[in-house]
Design a protein around this motif. Structure first.
Motif, PDB file in Angstrom:
ATOM      1  N   ALA A 547     -44.560 -70.750 -23.532  1.00  0.00           N
ATOM      2  CA  ALA A 547     -45.093 -71.753 -22.623  1.00  0.00           C
ATOM      3  C   ALA A 547     -45.391 -71.112 -21.272  1.00  0.00           C
ATOM      4  CB  ALA A 547     -44.088 -72.895 -22.453  1.00  0.00           C
ATOM      5  N   THR A 548     -46.507 -71.495 -20.682  1.00  0.00           N
ATOM      6  CA  THR A 548     -46.887 -70.887 -19.414  1.00  0.00           C
ATOM      7  C   THR A 548     -46.072 -71.462 -18.259  1.00  0.00           C
ATOM      8  OG1 THR A 548     -48.660 -72.496 -18.995  1.00  0.00           O
ATOM      9  CG2 THR A 548     -49.238 -70.487 -20.217  1.00  0.00           C
ATOM     10  N   VAL A 549     -45.843 -70.616 -17.287  1.00  0.00           N
ATOM     11  CA  VAL A 549     -45.187 -71.012 -16.037  1.00  0.00           C
ATOM     12  C   VAL A 549     -45.954 -70.362 -14.893  1.00  0.00           C
ATOM     13  CG1 VAL A 549     -42.885 -71.248 -17.062  1.00  0.00           C
ATOM     14  CG2 VAL A 549     -43.600 -69.054 -16.115  1.00  0.00           C
ATOM     15  N   PRO A 550     -45.816 -70.870 -13.678  1.00  0.00           N
ATOM     16  CA  PRO A 550     -46.497 -70.238 -12.548  1.00  0.00           C
ATOM     17  C   PRO A 550     -45.864 -68.884 -12.211  1.00  0.00           C
ATOM     18  CG  PRO A 550     -45.788 -72.481 -12.014  1.00  0.00           C
ATOM     19  CD  PRO A 550     -45.102 -72.091 -13.273  1.00  0.00           C
ATOM     20  N   MET A 551     -46.672 -68.007 -11.646  1.00  0.00           N
ATOM     21  CA  MET A 551     -46.186 -66.752 -11.059  1.00  0.00           C
ATOM     22  C   MET A 551     -46.277 -66.901  -9.544  1.00  0.00           C
ATOM     23  SD  MET A 551     -47.751 -63.594 -13.305  1.00  0.00           S
ATOM     24  CE  MET A 551     -47.405 -62.444 -11.993  1.00  0.00           C
ATOM     25  N   ARG A 563     -38.593 -64.848  -7.772  1.00  0.00           N
ATOM     26  CA  ARG A 563     -39.673 -65.843  -7.776  1.00  0.00           C
ATOM     27  C   ARG A 563     -39.865 -66.421  -9.180  1.00  0.00           C
ATOM     28  NH1 ARG A 563     -43.479 -65.575  -3.423  1.00  0.00           N
ATOM     29  NH2 ARG A 563     -42.738 -64.191  -1.766  1.00  0.00           N
ATOM     30  N   MET A 564     -39.742 -65.556 -10.197  1.00  0.00           N
ATOM     31  CA  MET A 564     -39.834 -66.053 -11.567  1.00  0.00           C
ATOM     32  C   MET A 564     -38.607 -66.892 -11.916  1.00  0.00           C
ATOM     33  SD  MET A 564     -42.767 -65.186 -12.422  1.00  0.00           S
ATOM     34  CE  MET A 564     -42.602 -66.096 -13.959  1.00  0.00           C
ATOM     35  N   GLY A 565     -37.460 -66.554 -11.298  1.00  0.00           N
ATOM     36  CA  GLY A 565     -36.291 -67.410 -11.463  1.00  0.00           C
ATOM     37  C   GLY A 565     -36.580 -68.821 -10.976  1.00  0.00           C
ATOM     38  N   ALA A 566     -37.236 -68.941  -9.812  1.00  0.00           N
ATOM     39  CA  ALA A 566     -37.587 -70.254  -9.281  1.00  0.00           C
ATOM     40  C   ALA A 566     -38.567 -70.976 -10.201  1.00  0.00           C
ATOM     41  CB  ALA A 566     -38.195 -70.099  -7.886  1.00  0.00           C
ATOM     42  N   ALA A 567     -39.565 -70.248 -10.702  1.00  0.00           N
ATOM     43  CA  ALA A 567     -40.564 -70.859 -11.580  1.00  0.00           C
ATOM     44  C   ALA A 567     -39.917 -71.395 -12.851  1.00  0.00           C
ATOM     45  CB  ALA A 567     -41.647 -69.842 -11.928  1.00  0.00           C
ATOM     46  N   TYR A 568     -38.990 -70.643 -13.422  1.00  0.00           N
ATOM     47  CA  TYR A 568     -38.344 -71.087 -14.655  1.00  0.00           C
ATOM     48  C   TYR A 568     -37.313 -72.181 -14.409  1.00  0.00           C
ATOM     49  CZ  TYR A 568     -40.515 -68.315 -18.289  1.00  0.00           C
ATOM     50  OH  TYR A 568     -41.399 -67.836 -19.208  1.00  0.00           O
ATOM     51  N   LEU A 569     -36.711 -72.222 -13.227  1.00  0.00           N
ATOM     52  CA  LEU A 569     -35.844 -73.359 -12.905  1.00  0.00           C
ATOM     53  C   LEU A 569     -36.650 -74.646 -12.897  1.00  0.00           C
ATOM     54  CD1 LEU A 569     -33.577 -71.887 -10.074  1.00  0.00           C
ATOM     55  CD2 LEU A 569     -32.847 -72.593 -12.373  1.00  0.00           C
ATOM     56  N   GLY A 591     -32.445 -68.788   0.680  1.00  0.00           N
ATOM     57  CA  GLY A 591     -32.530 -69.885   1.635  1.00  0.00           C
ATOM     58  C   GLY A 591     -33.778 -70.723   1.472  1.00  0.00           C
ATOM     59  N   GLU A 592     -34.420 -71.048   2.607  1.00  0.00           N
ATOM     60  CA  GLU A 592     -35.590 -71.925   2.607  1.00  0.00           C
ATOM     61  C   GLU A 592     -36.759 -71.314   1.844  1.00  0.00           C
ATOM     62  OE1 GLU A 592     -36.634 -72.972   6.536  1.00  0.00           O
ATOM     63  OE2 GLU A 592     -34.791 -74.129   6.937  1.00  0.00           O
ATOM     64  N   ARG A 593     -36.826 -69.988   1.775  1.00  0.00           N
ATOM     65  CA  ARG A 593     -37.941 -69.354   1.067  1.00  0.00           C
ATOM     66  C   ARG A 593     -37.988 -69.810  -0.386  1.00  0.00           C
ATOM     67  NH1 ARG A 593     -37.912 -63.287   0.901  1.00  0.00           N
ATOM     68  NH2 ARG A 593     -40.086 -63.541   0.283  1.00  0.00           N
ATOM     69  N   LEU A 594     -36.803 -70.018  -0.976  1.00  0.00           N
ATOM     70  CA  LEU A 594     -36.761 -70.422  -2.375  1.00  0.00           C
ATOM     71  C   LEU A 594     -37.452 -71.769  -2.555  1.00  0.00           C
ATOM     72  CD1 LEU A 594     -35.656 -69.713  -5.211  1.00  0.00           C
ATOM     73  CD2 LEU A 594     -33.609 -71.012  -4.628  1.00  0.00           C
ATOM     74  N   GLU A 595     -37.145 -72.735  -1.701  1.00  0.00           N
ATOM     75  CA  GLU A 595     -37.761 -74.056  -1.809  1.00  0.00           C
ATOM     76  C   GLU A 595     -39.251 -73.980  -1.504  1.00  0.00           C
ATOM     77  OE1 GLU A 595     -35.631 -76.797   0.613  1.00  0.00           O
ATOM     78  OE2 GLU A 595     -33.707 -76.450  -0.382  1.00  0.00           O
ATOM     79  N   GLN A 596     -39.631 -73.153  -0.525  1.00  0.00           N
ATOM     80  CA  GLN A 596     -41.049 -73.021  -0.182  1.00  0.00           C
ATOM     81  C   GLN A 596     -41.842 -72.409  -1.333  1.00  0.00           C
ATOM     82  OE1 GLN A 596     -40.755 -70.623   3.332  1.00  0.00           O
ATOM     83  NE2 GLN A 596     -40.115 -72.330   4.647  1.00  0.00           N
ATOM     84  N   VAL A 597     -41.269 -71.381  -1.949  1.00  0.00           N
ATOM     85  CA  VAL A 597     -41.946 -70.730  -3.072  1.00  0.00           C
ATOM     86  C   VAL A 597     -42.080 -71.700  -4.232  1.00  0.00           C
ATOM     87  CG1 VAL A 597     -41.587 -68.983  -4.876  1.00  0.00           C
ATOM     88  CG2 VAL A 597     -41.398 -68.352  -2.471  1.00  0.00           C
ATOM     89  N   ALA A 598     -41.013 -72.454  -4.521  1.00  0.00           N
ATOM     90  CA  ALA A 598     -41.069 -73.415  -5.621  1.00  0.00           C
ATOM     91  C   ALA A 598     -42.119 -74.488  -5.346  1.00  0.00           C
ATOM     92  CB  ALA A 598     -39.697 -74.046  -5.820  1.00  0.00           C
ATOM     93  N   ALA A 599     -42.195 -74.957  -4.108  1.00  0.00           N
ATOM     94  CA  ALA A 599     -43.178 -75.992  -3.759  1.00  0.00           C
ATOM     95  C   ALA A 599     -44.599 -75.465  -3.898  1.00  0.00           C
ATOM     96  CB  ALA A 599     -42.927 -76.492  -2.334  1.00  0.00           C
ATOM     97  N   ALA A 600     -44.829 -74.235  -3.450  1.00  0.00           N
ATOM     98  CA  ALA A 600     -46.163 -73.645  -3.572  1.00  0.00           C
ATOM     99  C   ALA A 600     -46.555 -73.466  -5.035  1.00  0.00           C
ATOM    100  CB  ALA A 600     -46.213 -72.305  -2.838  1.00  0.00           C
ATOM    101  N   ALA A 607     -50.440 -69.057  -7.459  1.00  0.00           N
ATOM    102  CA  ALA A 607     -49.418 -69.051  -8.513  1.00  0.00           C
ATOM    103  C   ALA A 607     -50.102 -69.167  -9.878  1.00  0.00           C
ATOM    104  CB  ALA A 607     -48.426 -70.187  -8.309  1.00  0.00           C
ATOM    105  N   PRO A 608     -50.784 -68.117 -10.308  1.00  0.00           N
ATOM    106  CA  PRO A 608     -51.449 -68.174 -11.613  1.00  0.00           C
ATOM    107  C   PRO A 608     -50.431 -68.384 -12.725  1.00  0.00           C
ATOM    108  CG  PRO A 608     -51.310 -65.906 -10.825  1.00  0.00           C
ATOM    109  CD  PRO A 608     -50.883 -66.785  -9.688  1.00  0.00           C
ATOM    110  N   ARG A 609     -50.822 -69.115 -13.729  1.00  0.00           N
ATOM    111  CA  ARG A 609     -49.906 -69.408 -14.829  1.00  0.00           C
ATOM    112  C   ARG A 609     -49.935 -68.251 -15.833  1.00  0.00           C
ATOM    113  NH1 ARG A 609     -47.841 -74.405 -14.404  1.00  0.00           N
ATOM    114  NH2 ARG A 609     -46.925 -74.265 -16.489  1.00  0.00           N
ATOM    115  N   THR A 610     -48.765 -67.995 -16.420  1.00  0.00           N
ATOM    116  CA  THR A 610     -48.647 -66.879 -17.356  1.00  0.00           C
ATOM    117  C   THR A 610     -47.703 -67.221 -18.501  1.00  0.00           C
ATOM    118  OG1 THR A 610     -48.121 -64.536 -17.589  1.00  0.00           O
ATOM    119  CG2 THR A 610     -46.768 -65.791 -16.061  1.00  0.00           C
ATOM    120  N   SER A 611     -47.984 -66.634 -19.644  1.00  0.00           N
ATOM    121  CA  SER A 611     -47.090 -66.742 -20.800  1.00  0.00           C
ATOM    122  C   SER A 611     -46.291 -65.455 -20.990  1.00  0.00           C
ATOM    123  CB  SER A 611     -47.916 -67.013 -22.064  1.00  0.00           C
ATOM    124  OG  SER A 611     -48.866 -65.969 -22.282  1.00  0.00           O
TER     125      SER A 611
END
Length: 776
Positions: A547-551, A563-569, A591-600, A607-611
């Motif tokens: 299944a694809t997830v964002p990068m 960053r991939m940890g955030a995408a898979y969460l 910290g806040e970067r994690l939430e910002q990256v997840a939101a983006a 954040a191209p999607r990848t399998s």
């Protein structure tokens, strides 16, 4: 009396085949001659029928050690009554189908001469013969005669000339033949290129510098190495700092097999790889006591291979190396002479320019290297070799395939770990390792290599093959190639085709191909990397994928696995992440970067999607606390694998979703990441977590392949699975996948002659092109 003409095809030049035939014919009392021309070895022989039969039988069954014979064609001709047998001069006209031998490690006979104080080649650093020494790296032109090599600069002395001209001598027509009177010479120079004052053997002086903690650049067969004493932690750290190679493991050279065993576990297969005439670097599991305190005899400093359970070991493969390890018996770091991401330095002026800020001294010589070639890297897999990098000692020996290429093909390969491939007839000439096409120097090496191979092997491309990704420099090179047909081949289809060609698969054989890697451009414009294909050489259908997830951040996600940890969460839990230890730890680190990256990522911003299976490994490694950032490709996944408890048989489970008829199966990799996070929160040891993740992914591979087999309705025919892509360098994953697939009744193909990583892509591209040509 009977007379025959024999054409022997596939014999590489420079391996003593003509003197072998000459000696055999003389013993059989035959008349005639043997010679080289552009097509191979040509023999005309006259004698009794039984003697001629013995000659023909021996051409393959008793050939010299380095000879390879693909085909022997025999035809009767009119008898001419020639009583004596001779060796004719090489022919230069006509098309060239002869092959060039790879560079080969020093043979036992030459080592014995070097060790004999009474021999004129005692302790001579360039001793060689027909059975060993430089070949590909010194060849400028074919036929392989001395004037066409970089040895042309050294006129033979009287004694070497006698050896060279004597068919009974093992140096008969050994083009690099030389001795201390007429051959290359060593010298020790300072970092600025000036001579270092002092008397004595340059090798002994270099060994003294190494023992004192200096970094010495050493000119080898295919380029310069950077060497330091492996036990000296300060010296290794200094080398890393100057070379800008922060953590990637460094290769070691040890004196002999016993020395390798003192550092690593070596089984029978690995022993064979270490002792192979190619003398590759072999990835071995280190012994628990191999990393003693710096300074202990035979020790390896921690910085040689940080956070690794393996070491890359090679044995000496040139006379210079043998003499050096005799003078410095303790293990040496022997890494490529370059700065990070640059090609290895092989020309002296370039080496002094690029390495003067790294090396404290240079052990160099005056034999030019025509083609730069890195060391090959192998590991043991399934009872034989699994190439990681195919280069010195193997290239440019072609793969001889069971089907032909109707047209001359140039396959330009990928962007990373690039090789190119030229193909004609039944030969695929996969190049030596070029590297990552990310700078001008490497691109120049790529273009020069294509020109050199085209000239050596008389390949004039009629069709040029490239990857789908428009921004790859190899693709841009192909698009600018004049007056040829262009063919685009999807990255993961090329992986599977490479595995098929590597295993001599039939022209029409269909398999389930599992292609797991970092990423490659898909036919739908998204980034693929966790693919299940129903494929043959000519085409494929995408039967399943992760299944694809964002990068998040695009390419930054490759360098920053968190960053991939955030995408898979997000993929596992949506926006409502659970309050568990790995999530809290990730938040604490970023910290806040994690939430910002997840939101983006949720918004699809950069954040191209990848399998990609590689990015799935990154996410698991980040949530297991293994690594948030990497300094080389695949580092997080490699270190996660290194931690795995191989005795653990627990297994995570991933859902496999079947869509509408005709649509691919979808594997929910987020389920595996969720299981990793849950076990980490529960306090399960990370080695157990790693093993369960590997076991779960392998079980999923088997499940999906069984579903595909049932879904095609071809249960009796679709019984072969091909595993390819860089993720299948992972020894545990391969072991578990093969076991599960074979238990399910599948035949499993893995790589054995070219790498499963992108270094094998060019072969796959060429194979696809040839198959499509044959069907047209």
């Amino acid at each position: 009396m009977t007379r025959i003409r024999v054409r022997v095809q596939g014999v590489v030049q420079g391996v003593g085949y003509r003197p072998f035939v000459y000696g055999l014919a003389c013993r059989l009392r035959l008349g005639g001659f043997v010679g080289n021309d552009g097509l191979g070895v040509l023999i005309e022989a006259e004698g009794e029928p039984a003697a001629l039969d013995r000659l023909v039988d021996a051409l393959t069954g008793q050939a010299p050690p380095l000879a390879r014979v693909e085909q022997v064609e025999v035809e009767p001709i009119s008898a001419l009554g020639q009583r004596d047998f001779s060796i004719s001069a090489s022919g230069t006209g006509g098309p060239r189908t002869v092959l060039v031998a790879p560079d080969t490690g020093t043979c036992a006979d030459c080592l014995a001469e070097m060790a004999d104080p009474a021999d004129r080649r005692h302790a001579y650093a360039f001793t060689n013969c027909t059975n060993c020494g430089p070949r590909f790296t010194i060849v400028r032109e074919l036929p392989y005669d001395r004037p066409g090599t970089t040895m042309a600069a050294f006129a033979l002395c009287e004694r070497c000339d006698r050896e060279y001209a004597d068919p009974a001598d093992r140096r008969f027509h050994a083009q690099p033949v030389c001795c201390p009177d007429c051959g290359p010479r060593l010298e020790l120079r300072a970092a600025d290129g000036s001579a270092i004052p002092g008397d004595g053997d340059p090798i002994a002086r270099a060994a003294g510098l190494l023992a004192d903690g200096s970094i010495v650049a050493i000119k080898g067969l295919g380029g310069y190495h950077l060497a330091v004493a492996a036990a000296n932690e300060d010296a290794v750290r200094t080398l890393r700092h100057r070379k800008h190679r922060e953590e990637r493991p460094l290769a070691l050279m040890v004196a002999d097999l016993d020395a390798a065993r003192r550092l690593c576990e070596v089984d029978a297969v690995e022993e064979g790889l270490l002792l192979d005439p190619a003398r590759p670097i072999v990835v071995l599991e280190r012994r628990p006591d191999a990393e003693d305190a710096a300074g202990t005899a035979g020790a390896v400093a921690p910085s040689v291979a940080p956070r690794q359970r393996n070491l890359g070991i090679m044995l000496p493969y040139t006379p210079l190396h043998h003499l050096l390890v005799s003078a410095h018996p303790a293990p040496l770091v022997m890494t490529s002479g370059n700065l990070s991401d640059e090609p290895i330095a092989h020309r002296d002026d370039d080496a002094f320019k690029r390495l003067s800020g790294v090396a404290d001294a240079f052990l160099t010589h005056d034999r030019a290297i025509h083609t730069r070639v890195d060391d090959s890297v192998l590991q043991a897999g399934r009872g034989g070799p699994l190439p990681i990098r195919r280069s010195r000692g193997f290239a440019p020996a072609p793969l001889t395939l069971p089907w032909e290429f109707p047209r001359h093909v140039l396959a330009c390969g990928p962007e990373l770990k690039n090789t190119f491939c030229l193909a004609r007839d039944r030969h695929a000439f996969v190049s030596h390792h070029i590297g990552d096409l990310e700078n001008h120097e490497t691109l120049q090496s790529f273009t020069e290599g294509i020109e050199h191979f085209s000239r050596l092997f008389s390949v004039t491309p009629q069709v040029v093959v490239h990857d789908l990704h428009p921004e790859y420099l190899s693709t841009k090179y192909a698009l600018d190639y004049p007056d040829v047909e262009l063919v685009a081949v999807q990255h993961h289809h090329a992986h599977i085709a490479s595995c098929l060609a590597d295993n001599d698969a039939g022209a029409d054989e269909t398999v389930i191909g599992v292609a797991f890697d970092g990423l490659g451009m898909g036919e739908d414009g998204t980034l693929w990397g966790g693919e299940f294909l129903v494929a043959d050489l000519a085409g494929f259908t995408r039967a399943g994928h992760l299944a694809t997830v964002p990068m998040p951040g695009g390419a930054r996600a490759v360098r920053e696995p968190w960053r991939m940890g955030a995408a898979y969460l997000d993929a596992a839990y949506g926006t409502d992440w659970p309050d568990i230890a790995p999530v809290r730890d990730l938040m604490a680190r970023h910290g806040e970067r994690l939430e910002q990256v997840a939101a983006a990522a949720r918004a699809g911003l950069n954040a191209p999607r990848t399998s990609s299976a590689g990015r799935l490994f990154d996410a698991a490694a980040a949530l297991a606390g293994v690594r948030d950032t990497v300094s080389y490709e695949g580092q997080a996944a490699i270190e996660f694998e290194q931690l795995a408890d191989r005795s653990e048989r627990g297994c995570y489970v991933a859902r496999v979703e079947a869509g509408a008829t005709g649509t691919p199966l979808v594997v929910h990799g987020a389920d595996l990441v969720d299981a990793v996070a849950a076990d980490v929160h529960a306090g399960i040891a990370i080695p157990v977590v790693s093993a369960r993740f590997h076991n779960g992914l392998a079980a999923t591979v088997t499940e999906v392949c069984e579903l595909i087999r049932r879904g095609t309705g071809l249960d009796t025919a679709l019984d072969t699975v091909a595993l390819s892509g860089g993720v299948f360098q992972n020894a545990i994953l391969v072991e578990r996948c093969v076991a599960g697939l074979e238990a399910a009744g599948f035949r499993v193909l893995t790589h054995r002659r070219v790498p499963p990583n992108d270094g094998g892509i060019s072969l796959g591209q060429a194979a696809v092109c040839g198959a499509r040509d044959r069907r047209s």
